[in-house]
Design an enzyme around this catalytic site. Structure first.
Site, PDB file in Angstrom:
ATOM      1  N   ASP A  37       3.040  38.160  32.347  1.00 13.15           N
ATOM      2  CA  ASP A  37       1.598  37.984  32.204  1.00 13.15           C
ATOM      3  C   ASP A  37       1.175  38.194  30.759  1.00 13.15           C
ATOM      4  O   ASP A  37       1.898  38.815  29.979  1.00 13.15           O
ATOM      5  CB  ASP A  37       0.873  39.032  33.054  1.00 13.15           C
ATOM      6  CG  ASP A  37       0.688  38.555  34.477  1.00 13.15           C
ATOM      7  OD1 ASP A  37       0.995  37.389  34.748  1.00 13.15           O
ATOM      8  OD2 ASP A  37       0.226  39.362  35.296  1.00 13.15           O
ATOM      9  N   LYS A  59      -2.692  33.510  32.763  1.00  4.24           N
ATOM     10  CA  LYS A  59      -3.720  32.518  33.111  1.00  4.24           C
ATOM     11  C   LYS A  59      -4.823  32.583  32.081  1.00  4.24           C
ATOM     12  O   LYS A  59      -5.637  33.482  32.100  1.00  4.24           O
ATOM     13  CB  LYS A  59      -4.294  32.812  34.490  1.00  4.24           C
ATOM     14  CG  LYS A  59      -3.229  32.850  35.552  1.00  4.24           C
ATOM     15  CD  LYS A  59      -3.863  33.041  36.901  1.00  4.24           C
ATOM     16  CE  LYS A  59      -2.833  33.427  37.928  1.00  4.24           C
ATOM     17  NZ  LYS A  59      -2.403  34.819  37.784  1.00  4.24           N
ATOM     18  N   MET A 172     -11.765  44.850  34.946  1.00  2.00           N
ATOM     19  CA  MET A 172     -12.389  43.534  34.724  1.00  2.00           C
ATOM     20  C   MET A 172     -13.915  43.625  34.795  1.00  2.00           C
ATOM     21  O   MET A 172     -14.572  42.735  35.338  1.00  2.00           O
ATOM     22  CB  MET A 172     -11.872  42.519  35.772  1.00  2.00           C
ATOM     23  CG  MET A 172     -10.386  42.267  35.638  1.00  2.00           C
ATOM     24  SD  MET A 172      -9.693  41.325  37.012  1.00  2.00           S
ATOM     25  CE  MET A 172      -9.413  42.616  38.224  1.00  2.00           C
TER      26      MET A 172
HETATM   27  N1  SAH Z   1      -2.189  45.227  37.328  1.00  2.81           N
HETATM   28  C1  SAH Z   1      -3.011  45.721  36.238  1.00  2.81           C
HETATM   29  C2  SAH Z   1      -4.426  45.215  36.340  1.00  2.81           C
HETATM   30  C3  SAH Z   1      -4.545  43.693  36.186  1.00  2.81           C
HETATM   31  S1  SAH Z   1      -6.210  43.144  36.221  1.00  2.81           S
HETATM   32  C4  SAH Z   1      -2.956  47.239  36.236  1.00  2.81           C
HETATM   33  O1  SAH Z   1      -2.483  47.854  37.189  1.00  2.81           O
HETATM   34  O2  SAH Z   1      -3.361  47.834  35.230  1.00  2.81           O
HETATM   35  C5  SAH Z   1      -6.615  43.066  34.510  1.00  2.81           C
HETATM   36  C6  SAH Z   1      -7.535  44.180  34.114  1.00  2.81           C
HETATM   37  O3  SAH Z   1      -6.816  45.413  34.043  1.00  2.81           O
HETATM   38  C7  SAH Z   1      -8.157  44.031  32.753  1.00  2.81           C
HETATM   39  O4  SAH Z   1      -9.288  43.188  32.772  1.00  2.81           O
HETATM   40  C8  SAH Z   1      -8.555  45.471  32.444  1.00  2.81           C
HETATM   41  O5  SAH Z   1      -9.713  45.844  33.183  1.00  2.81           O
HETATM   42  C9  SAH Z   1      -7.381  46.228  33.039  1.00  2.81           C
HETATM   43  N2  SAH Z   1      -6.330  46.539  32.053  1.00  2.81           N
HETATM   44  C10 SAH Z   1      -5.066  46.120  32.062  1.00  2.81           C
HETATM   45  N3  SAH Z   1      -4.367  46.658  31.038  1.00  2.81           N
HETATM   46  C11 SAH Z   1      -5.229  47.448  30.365  1.00  2.81           C
HETATM   47  C12 SAH Z   1      -5.127  48.303  29.242  1.00  2.81           C
HETATM   48  N4  SAH Z   1      -3.983  48.451  28.569  1.00  2.81           N
HETATM   49  N5  SAH Z   1      -6.232  48.994  28.845  1.00  2.81           N
HETATM   50  C13 SAH Z   1      -7.406  48.864  29.505  1.00  2.81           C
HETATM   51  N6  SAH Z   1      -7.549  48.069  30.594  1.00  2.81           N
HETATM   52  C14 SAH Z   1      -6.490  47.381  31.015  1.00  2.81           C
END
Ligand code: SAH
Length: 260
Positions: A37, A59, A172
Protein backbone atom coordinates in the site's frame (compact mmCIF):
# COMPACT_ATOMS: atom_id res chain seq x y z
CA UNK A 1 2.36 -23.45 5.61
CA UNK A 2 2.40 -24.37 1.91
CA UNK A 3 4.13 -21.30 0.50
CA UNK A 4 3.21 -22.26 -3.07
CA UNK A 5 -0.49 -21.52 -2.61
CA UNK A 6 -0.71 -19.04 0.19
CA UNK A 7 -0.52 -15.33 0.78
CA UNK A 8 0.64 -13.59 3.96
CA UNK A 9 -1.42 -10.52 4.80
CA UNK A 10 1.10 -8.54 6.81
CA UNK A 11 0.73 -5.41 8.93
CA UNK A 12 3.65 -3.03 8.42
CA UNK A 13 2.89 -0.92 11.50
CA UNK A 14 2.71 2.88 11.37
CA UNK A 15 6.18 3.60 9.98
CA UNK A 16 9.26 3.00 12.12
CA UNK A 17 10.55 -0.46 11.12
CA UNK A 18 11.36 -1.19 14.78
CA UNK A 19 7.60 -1.37 15.33
CA UNK A 20 7.27 -4.34 12.95
CA UNK A 21 6.55 -7.69 14.58
CA UNK A 22 9.26 -10.33 14.32
CA UNK A 23 6.89 -12.43 12.22
CA UNK A 24 6.21 -9.54 9.83
CA UNK A 25 9.94 -9.06 9.40
CA UNK A 26 10.43 -12.78 8.65
CA UNK A 27 7.65 -12.83 6.05
CA UNK A 28 9.04 -9.68 4.40
CA UNK A 29 12.53 -11.08 4.18
CA UNK A 30 11.28 -14.36 2.71
CA UNK A 31 8.96 -12.78 0.13
CA UNK A 32 9.35 -13.14 -3.65
CA UNK A 33 6.59 -10.63 -4.38
CA UNK A 34 5.30 -7.84 -2.16
CA UNK A 35 2.11 -5.95 -2.95
CA UNK A 36 2.38 -2.79 -0.92
CA UNK A 37 0.00 0.00 0.00
CA UNK A 38 0.98 3.66 -0.32
CA UNK A 39 1.15 4.13 3.42
CA UNK A 40 3.99 1.69 4.01
CA UNK A 41 7.15 3.48 5.15
CA UNK A 42 10.13 3.35 2.75
CA UNK A 43 12.31 2.12 5.62
CA UNK A 44 10.12 -0.99 5.87
CA UNK A 45 10.31 -1.57 2.10
CA UNK A 46 14.09 -1.30 2.36
CA UNK A 47 14.03 -4.56 4.33
CA UNK A 48 12.97 -6.62 1.29
CA UNK A 49 15.48 -8.90 -0.39
CA UNK A 50 17.04 -7.20 -3.44
CA UNK A 51 15.59 -9.98 -5.64
CA UNK A 52 12.06 -9.46 -4.35
CA UNK A 53 9.58 -7.75 -6.66
CA UNK A 54 7.82 -4.77 -5.13
CA UNK A 55 4.42 -3.95 -6.62
CA UNK A 56 2.87 -0.73 -5.34
CA UNK A 57 -0.86 -1.15 -5.45
CA UNK A 58 -1.96 1.88 -3.44
CA UNK A 59 -5.23 3.46 -4.43
CA UNK A 60 -4.57 6.99 -5.55
CA UNK A 61 -8.10 8.19 -6.20
CA UNK A 62 -9.42 6.50 -9.33
CA UNK A 63 -11.93 3.70 -9.42
CA UNK A 64 -11.38 1.91 -6.13
CA UNK A 65 -13.49 -1.17 -6.84
CA UNK A 66 -11.72 -1.98 -10.10
CA UNK A 67 -8.36 -1.53 -8.45
CA UNK A 68 -9.36 -3.76 -5.54
CA UNK A 69 -10.33 -6.49 -7.99
CA UNK A 70 -7.03 -6.02 -9.77
CA UNK A 71 -5.17 -6.49 -6.46
CA UNK A 72 -7.08 -9.70 -5.78
CA UNK A 73 -6.28 -11.06 -9.24
CA UNK A 74 -2.63 -10.17 -8.91
CA UNK A 75 -2.29 -11.94 -5.55
CA UNK A 76 -4.06 -15.02 -6.88
CA UNK A 77 -1.94 -15.15 -10.04
CA UNK A 78 1.38 -14.72 -8.23
CA UNK A 79 0.65 -17.25 -5.52
CA UNK A 80 -0.55 -19.82 -8.09
CA UNK A 81 2.74 -19.26 -9.91
CA UNK A 82 4.49 -20.50 -6.76
CA UNK A 83 5.70 -17.13 -5.57
CA UNK A 84 5.90 -16.33 -1.86
CA UNK A 85 3.44 -13.46 -1.79
CA UNK A 86 3.17 -10.83 0.93
CA UNK A 87 0.32 -8.35 0.90
CA UNK A 88 1.73 -5.51 2.95
CA UNK A 89 -0.52 -2.95 4.59
CA UNK A 90 0.15 0.06 6.78
CA UNK A 91 -0.67 -0.45 10.46
CA UNK A 92 -2.78 -3.55 11.04
CA UNK A 93 -4.27 -5.35 8.02
CA UNK A 94 -7.68 -5.74 9.69
CA UNK A 95 -8.07 -2.16 10.90
CA UNK A 96 -9.57 -0.14 8.03
CA UNK A 97 -7.32 -1.98 5.63
CA UNK A 98 -9.83 -3.96 3.55
CA UNK A 99 -8.04 -7.08 4.78
CA UNK A 100 -11.38 -8.84 5.20
CA UNK A 101 -12.31 -8.33 1.56
CA UNK A 102 -8.91 -9.56 0.39
CA UNK A 103 -9.14 -12.69 2.53
CA UNK A 104 -12.58 -13.44 1.10
CA UNK A 105 -11.26 -13.18 -2.46
CA UNK A 106 -8.22 -15.36 -1.75
CA UNK A 107 -10.20 -18.04 0.05
CA UNK A 108 -12.76 -18.10 -2.75
CA UNK A 109 -9.84 -18.86 -5.07
CA UNK A 110 -8.71 -21.71 -2.79
CA UNK A 111 -5.65 -19.87 -1.51
CA UNK A 112 -4.60 -20.03 2.15
CA UNK A 113 -4.10 -16.77 3.97
CA UNK A 114 -1.90 -16.11 6.94
CA UNK A 115 -2.69 -12.90 8.81
CA UNK A 116 0.22 -11.20 10.53
CA UNK A 117 -1.09 -8.47 12.82
CA UNK A 118 0.59 -5.08 12.87
CA UNK A 119 0.58 -2.14 15.24
CA UNK A 120 -2.30 0.06 14.17
CA UNK A 121 -1.67 3.79 13.77
CA UNK A 122 -4.71 4.55 15.93
CA UNK A 123 -2.92 3.14 18.96
CA UNK A 124 0.69 3.88 18.02
CA UNK A 125 0.02 7.56 17.21
CA UNK A 126 -1.46 8.53 20.60
CA UNK A 127 1.22 6.47 22.33
CA UNK A 128 3.86 8.67 20.66
CA UNK A 129 2.38 11.63 22.57
CA UNK A 130 2.09 9.71 25.83
CA UNK A 131 -1.72 9.58 25.60
CA UNK A 132 -2.99 6.52 27.51
CA UNK A 133 -6.10 5.81 25.40
CA UNK A 134 -7.93 3.64 27.95
CA UNK A 135 -6.88 5.33 31.19
CA UNK A 136 -9.55 4.13 33.59
CA UNK A 137 -9.65 7.44 35.44
CA UNK A 138 -11.13 9.09 32.34
CA UNK A 139 -12.83 6.54 30.13
CA UNK A 140 -14.37 3.07 29.96
CA UNK A 141 -12.53 2.33 26.70
CA UNK A 142 -11.60 3.39 23.22
CA UNK A 143 -13.45 3.41 19.91
CA UNK A 144 -11.52 3.12 16.64
CA UNK A 145 -13.75 4.90 14.15
CA UNK A 146 -13.50 5.97 10.53
CA UNK A 147 -14.28 9.55 9.59
CA UNK A 148 -15.10 8.40 6.10
CA UNK A 149 -16.55 5.02 5.16
CA UNK A 150 -17.18 5.50 1.46
CA UNK A 151 -20.64 5.56 -0.07
CA UNK A 152 -21.48 1.98 0.82
CA UNK A 153 -19.95 1.68 4.31
CA UNK A 154 -21.80 1.97 7.61
CA UNK A 155 -21.42 5.51 8.94
CA UNK A 156 -20.47 6.27 12.58
CA UNK A 157 -23.23 7.37 14.96
CA UNK A 158 -21.51 10.51 16.23
CA UNK A 159 -24.32 11.40 18.64
CA UNK A 160 -24.05 7.99 20.33
CA UNK A 161 -20.24 8.25 20.42
CA UNK A 162 -20.51 11.75 21.95
CA UNK A 163 -22.48 10.28 24.85
CA UNK A 164 -20.35 7.13 25.24
CA UNK A 165 -17.43 8.68 27.18
CA UNK A 166 -15.16 6.48 25.06
CA UNK A 167 -11.88 7.88 23.79
CA UNK A 168 -12.47 8.49 20.09
CA UNK A 169 -9.65 7.57 17.76
CA UNK A 170 -10.64 8.70 14.28
CA UNK A 171 -8.96 7.43 11.12
CA UNK A 172 -9.34 9.22 7.77
CA UNK A 173 -10.99 12.13 9.56
CA UNK A 174 -9.02 15.22 8.54
CA UNK A 175 -11.00 16.13 5.42
CA UNK A 176 -14.29 15.78 7.29
CA UNK A 177 -13.15 17.16 10.63
CA UNK A 178 -15.52 20.15 10.65
CA UNK A 179 -18.59 17.95 10.13
CA UNK A 180 -17.44 15.36 12.65
CA UNK A 181 -16.75 17.97 15.32
CA UNK A 182 -20.13 19.62 14.72
CA UNK A 183 -21.90 16.25 15.02
CA UNK A 184 -20.07 15.51 18.30
CA UNK A 185 -20.94 18.96 19.70
CA UNK A 186 -24.57 18.47 18.62
CA UNK A 187 -24.46 15.12 20.40
CA UNK A 188 -23.52 16.84 23.65
CA UNK A 189 -19.73 16.53 23.81
CA UNK A 190 -18.27 19.65 25.43
CA UNK A 191 -16.32 22.03 23.19
CA UNK A 192 -13.47 22.09 25.71
CA UNK A 193 -12.92 18.32 25.51
CA UNK A 194 -9.20 17.75 24.87
CA UNK A 195 -8.26 16.68 21.34
CA UNK A 196 -5.14 15.90 19.34
CA UNK A 197 -4.14 15.34 15.74
CA UNK A 198 -1.07 13.32 14.82
CA UNK A 199 0.05 13.20 11.18
CA UNK A 200 2.45 10.61 9.77
CA UNK A 201 3.04 9.11 13.22
CA UNK A 202 6.28 7.17 13.66
CA UNK A 203 7.63 8.41 10.32
CA UNK A 204 10.30 11.01 9.62
CA UNK A 205 7.48 13.46 8.85
CA UNK A 206 5.52 13.11 12.08
CA UNK A 207 3.78 16.29 13.25
CA UNK A 208 1.21 16.73 15.98
CA UNK A 209 -0.80 19.28 17.89
CA UNK A 210 -3.14 19.25 20.85
CA UNK A 211 -6.16 21.55 21.19
CA UNK A 212 -9.79 21.46 22.27
CA UNK A 213 -12.59 19.76 20.37
CA UNK A 214 -14.10 23.12 19.43
CA UNK A 215 -10.79 24.34 18.01
CA UNK A 216 -9.92 21.12 16.15
CA UNK A 217 -11.02 22.06 12.59
CA UNK A 218 -9.34 25.50 12.78
CA UNK A 219 -6.21 23.99 14.33
CA UNK A 220 -5.88 21.43 11.49
CA UNK A 221 -5.93 24.26 8.94
CA UNK A 222 -3.65 26.52 10.93
CA UNK A 223 -1.06 23.80 11.44
CA UNK A 224 -1.62 22.30 7.97
CA UNK A 225 -1.97 18.84 9.47
CA UNK A 226 -3.02 16.62 6.61
CA UNK A 227 -3.64 12.96 5.83
CA UNK A 228 -2.48 10.43 6.93
CA UNK A 229 -3.46 11.58 10.39
CA UNK A 230 -5.20 10.27 13.48
CA UNK A 231 -7.58 12.45 15.47
CA UNK A 232 -8.02 11.70 19.16
CA UNK A 233 -10.81 13.16 21.22
CA UNK A 234 -11.33 12.57 24.92
CA UNK A 235 -10.22 13.41 28.43
CA UNK A 236 -7.22 11.06 28.10
CA UNK A 237 -5.58 13.63 25.78
CA UNK A 238 -5.57 15.95 28.81
CA UNK A 239 -3.19 13.58 30.59
CA UNK A 240 -0.41 14.18 28.04
CA UNK A 241 2.47 16.53 28.73
CA UNK A 242 1.68 18.39 25.48
CA UNK A 243 -1.85 19.19 26.64
CA UNK A 244 -0.71 20.29 30.09
CA UNK A 245 1.77 22.63 28.39
CA UNK A 246 -1.01 24.03 26.22
CA UNK A 247 -3.13 24.77 29.30
CA UNK A 248 -0.16 26.46 30.91
CA UNK A 249 0.41 28.62 27.82
CA UNK A 250 -3.27 29.57 27.76
CA UNK A 251 -3.29 30.54 31.42
CA UNK A 252 -0.14 32.66 30.98
CA UNK A 253 -1.30 34.30 27.76
CA UNK A 254 -5.07 34.24 27.11
CA UNK A 255 -4.55 35.97 23.71
CA UNK A 256 -3.23 32.62 22.41
CA UNK A 257 -6.79 31.29 22.67
CA UNK A 258 -7.95 33.77 20.02
CA UNK A 259 -4.84 33.76 17.88
CA UNK A 260 -4.61 29.99 18.11
N1 SAH B 1 -4.55 -0.28 8.50
C1 SAH B 1 -4.14 1.06 8.89
C2 SAH B 1 -5.21 2.08 8.61
C3 SAH B 1 -5.52 2.25 7.12
S1 SAH B 1 -6.70 3.50 6.82
C4 SAH B 1 -3.76 1.03 10.37
O1 SAH B 1 -4.04 0.07 11.07
O2 SAH B 1 -3.12 1.99 10.82
C5 SAH B 1 -5.69 4.91 6.49
C6 SAH B 1 -5.72 5.88 7.63
O3 SAH B 1 -4.94 5.38 8.72
C7 SAH B 1 -5.12 7.23 7.32
O4 SAH B 1 -6.03 8.08 6.66
C8 SAH B 1 -4.81 7.74 8.72
O5 SAH B 1 -6.00 8.17 9.38
C9 SAH B 1 -4.35 6.47 9.41
N2 SAH B 1 -2.89 6.29 9.39
C10 SAH B 1 -2.20 5.31 8.81
N3 SAH B 1 -0.88 5.43 9.05
C11 SAH B 1 -0.73 6.53 9.82
C12 SAH B 1 0.36 7.18 10.43
N4 SAH B 1 1.61 6.73 10.30
N5 SAH B 1 0.13 8.29 11.18
C13 SAH B 1 -1.13 8.77 11.34
N6 SAH B 1 -2.21 8.18 10.78
C14 SAH B 1 -2.02 7.09 10.04
Amino acid sequence: MNQACSVALVGAGPGDPELLTVKAMKRLQAADVVLSDDLVDPRVLALLRPEARLLRVGKRGGCVSTEQRFIHELMIRESRAGQRVVRLKGGDPFVFGRGGEEIDALRAAGIDVEVVSGLTSGLAAPASLGIPVTDRRCTPGVALVTGHNGESGIQPDWAALAKSRLTLVIYMGVARAAGIVQALLDGGLAADTPAAAIAAAHTAKQRQQVCTLGDLPAMLQRERLASPAILIIGQVVGLSVAYRELLEQLSNDPSIAQAG
